[in-house]
Design a protein around this motif. Structure first.
Motif, short mmCIF file in Angstrom:
data_model
loop_
_atom_site.label_atom_id
_atom_site.label_comp_id
_atom_site.label_asym_id
_atom_site.label_seq_id
_atom_site.Cartn_x
_atom_site.Cartn_y
_atom_site.Cartn_z
N ILE A 174 -11.05 -2.31 0.97
CA ILE A 174 -9.65 -2.70 1.20
C ILE A 174 -9.59 -4.01 1.97
O ILE A 174 -8.81 -4.91 1.63
N ASN A 215 -1.03 -4.68 -5.08
CA ASN A 215 -1.07 -3.26 -4.73
C ASN A 215 -2.50 -2.89 -4.36
O ASN A 215 -3.39 -2.92 -5.21
N LEU A 216 -2.69 -2.56 -3.10
CA LEU A 216 -4.04 -2.30 -2.59
C LEU A 216 -4.50 -0.90 -2.95
O LEU A 216 -3.74 0.07 -2.87
N ASN A 217 -5.76 -0.82 -3.33
CA ASN A 217 -6.36 0.44 -3.77
C ASN A 217 -6.74 1.28 -2.55
O ASN A 217 -7.75 1.03 -1.90
N TYR A 218 -5.93 2.27 -2.23
CA TYR A 218 -6.16 3.07 -1.03
C TYR A 218 -7.26 4.11 -1.20
O TYR A 218 -7.56 4.85 -0.27
N LEU A 240 0.86 -1.18 0.00
CA LEU A 240 0.00 0.00 0.00
C LEU A 240 0.90 1.23 0.00
O LEU A 240 1.16 1.84 1.03
N VAL A 253 3.47 -0.65 3.94
CA VAL A 253 2.75 0.58 3.66
C VAL A 253 3.68 1.79 3.68
O VAL A 253 4.78 1.75 4.23
N VAL A 263 1.08 -6.28 5.41
CA VAL A 263 1.07 -5.28 4.34
C VAL A 263 2.19 -4.27 4.58
O VAL A 263 2.34 -3.75 5.69
#
Length: 512
Positions: free
Chosen positions: A93, A83-86, A60, A107, A105
């Motif tokens: 999430i 890749n996490l959608n912030y 993230l 970050v 994760v």
């Protein structure tokens, strides 16, 4: 067609162009390909214990040198970076994390603080992982760098077991029309798509790409994570695609030659950038939304480079079609990329339609996804015998150019007739004659006619009156013309972090 993985290609590129710029960002960070490989090897040592029992690993981090190196390090370790959608909600999430079975994760501390995010798993700050290496860590990097072959290095780091058709990354759909789905893309998918785009625009080592699309966006990952690894060009990253006051100096400093954007982002650059800041620009590719002609004209006049429309979807890694500098049909999204096939079918019967007739687009090629993570039924709905159902209504002309009529989901069925939201939006925005989108159309249930159109807009009273006067004479069917009472004013239109209109957000505004 190459059988290499992204990590094999990455090592080869880093060694071949070791002294050339690989990436830089707005913080002042700057590394060559040789330095990037060394930093990735260093990160693998610090990530080893964190990711030891995980196949899919959570990231993230916004577009930056650190974020790109983190993705490359994950690939070298044989991990699948997610890749996490912030910009998603907390629920969204969490759903992505749970679908992947992620327990840790990595970050950006600055991003977490700014967005006030809470993640229901162990969190590790990239800032801590990147701190100065110890003497032993420096020795480890030095020894591993001397491995003679890419495969030898990957055996030591963990990335040698992957094959070209294995899963390389998971890109979650933005959720603009529903719950996020994990799109599984292979190494072959991504490498082929970089090569397909390069076949149209010759991506070369001397190019510098502006990297402002987030890594959780399929174009952001393909172009600015996989792209440098495959084609050897450099990237200049900034985390906010709309911050023209930073993007201008960054582009000028690093001589940006390629820009990938949405029409929304171009509006900010048109207002906030100076011509000399983009003096090296040779290529602007625009997607996600229709590019208004007046915006393309204004951008070309100011920066001497005409934006070219392309078309893609996350499920296609994402590129499907692209206009070329010499083969550009204004208003179209270009011709199919190399090695892609397309057919246009009747949405109800599935029968293939003649050239020039609008219908549902299905595509096939080496860049089409493996499927949706943990969703075999949904995969089967859209992927049959290698053909991917895009959900888009298009025309394919005799010269092979694609013309987008709209998303199948962006039509309202009113009195039995299909009414396209996109065509109405285009007409209204052209009448407004502004350099940004003012009107957006959605549909809500209606007891009498099935659906009713609602126009969400940001126009002031004077502009709205002017547009409505002209709208009555617009050359579209009367059924497509919402009445004045169907126009709803809002302070701003809802957008996703990818620069696309938030279609769910539009519908919620209309229903409220």
């Amino acid at each position: 067609m190459s059988d290499d993985t992204l990590q094999e290609t990455l090592i080869q590129t880093c060694r071949r162009f070791s002294d050339q710029l690989a990436m830089a960002d707005s913080s002042g960070a700057k590394v060559t390909f040789g330095e990037a490989l060394a930093k990735c090897i260093f990160l693998t040592g610090r990530l080893r214990s964190i990711w030891s029992d995980q196949e899919k690993v959570g990231i993230l981090v916004p577009p930056s040198v650190g974020g790109a190196l983190l993705n490359w390090a994950a690939l070298l370790m044989g991990k699948i970076p997610v890749n996490l959608n912030y910009t998603l909600s907390q629920v969204g999430i969490t759903s992505c994390i749970e679908q992947c079975g992620i327990t840790d994760v990595v970050v950006s501390g600055k991003l977490m603080k700014r967005l006030k995010l809470e993640i229901p798993v162990r969190v590790h700050l990239l800032e801590d992982l990147s701190k100065k290496p110890s003497l032993m860590e420096k020795l480890r990097v030095g020894l591993l760098e001397k491995c003679t072959s890419a495969n030898g290095l990957l055996k030591l780091l963990g990335g040698s077991q992957s094959g070209s058709d294995d899963l390389a990354t998971i890109i979650f759909s933005s959720g603009s029309t529903g719950q996020p789905k994990g799109v599984m893309l292979s190494h072959r998918n991504l490498i082929c798509n970089v090569e397909q785009v390069s076949g149209v625009h010759s991506l070369v080592q001397s190019d510098r790409m502006l990297g402002v699309l987030p890594f959780f966006h399929s174009f952001g990952f393909m172009a600015t994570i996989a792209g440098p690894a495959v084609a050897g060009f450099g990237c200049a990253y900034h985390f906010n695609p709309m911050e023209a006051k930073v993007i201008g100096p960054l582009s000028e400093k690093h001589g940006v030659t390629i820009m990938i954007a949405t029409p929304t982002f171009l509006q900010f650059y048109l207002r906030g950038l100076k011509p000399e800041q983009l003096k090296n620009l040779r290529l602007v590719v625009v997607g996600a939304e229709k590019l208004p002609k007046h915006l393309a004209d204004a951008f070309e006049k100011k920066f001497q480079c005409r934006p070219l429309e392309g078309y893609g979807s996350t499920e296609c890694s994402p590129g499907v079609a692209l206009n070329g500098l010499e083969t550009n049909q204004s208003g179209s999204v270009g011709s199919l990329l190399h090695d892609m096939e397309a057919k246009v079918v009747n949405p109800d019967s599935g029968i293939e339609l003649p050239i020039g007739e609008a219908g549902l687009l299905k595509v096939k090629g080496p860049n089409v996804m493996l499927g949706y993570l943990g969703m075999p039924d949904k995969t089967a709905e859209v992927l049959q015998n290698g053909w991917y159902d895009t959900g888009d209504i298009v025309r394919l002309d005799e010269e092979g150019f694609l013309w987008i009529e709209g998303r199948l989901s962006r039509f309202s069925k009113i009195g039995g007739e299909m009414v396209p939201h996109g065509n109405i939006e285009e007409t209204l925005n052209e009448l407004a004659n502004q350099n940004e989108q003012i009107f957006a159309v959605t549909g809500v249930p209606d007891e009498k006619k099935g659906e009713r159109l609602v126009v969400i807009h940001t126009a002031n009273e004077e502009l709205l009156d002017e547009v409505l006067k002209k709208f009555s004479d617009a050359p579209i069917p009367n059924l497509w013309k919402p009445k004045p009472g169907q126009f709803l004013s809002v302070p701003k239109l809802p957008y996703l972090g990818t620069g696309k209109l938030d279609l769910k957000g539009l519908q919620q505004i209309a229903e409220s």
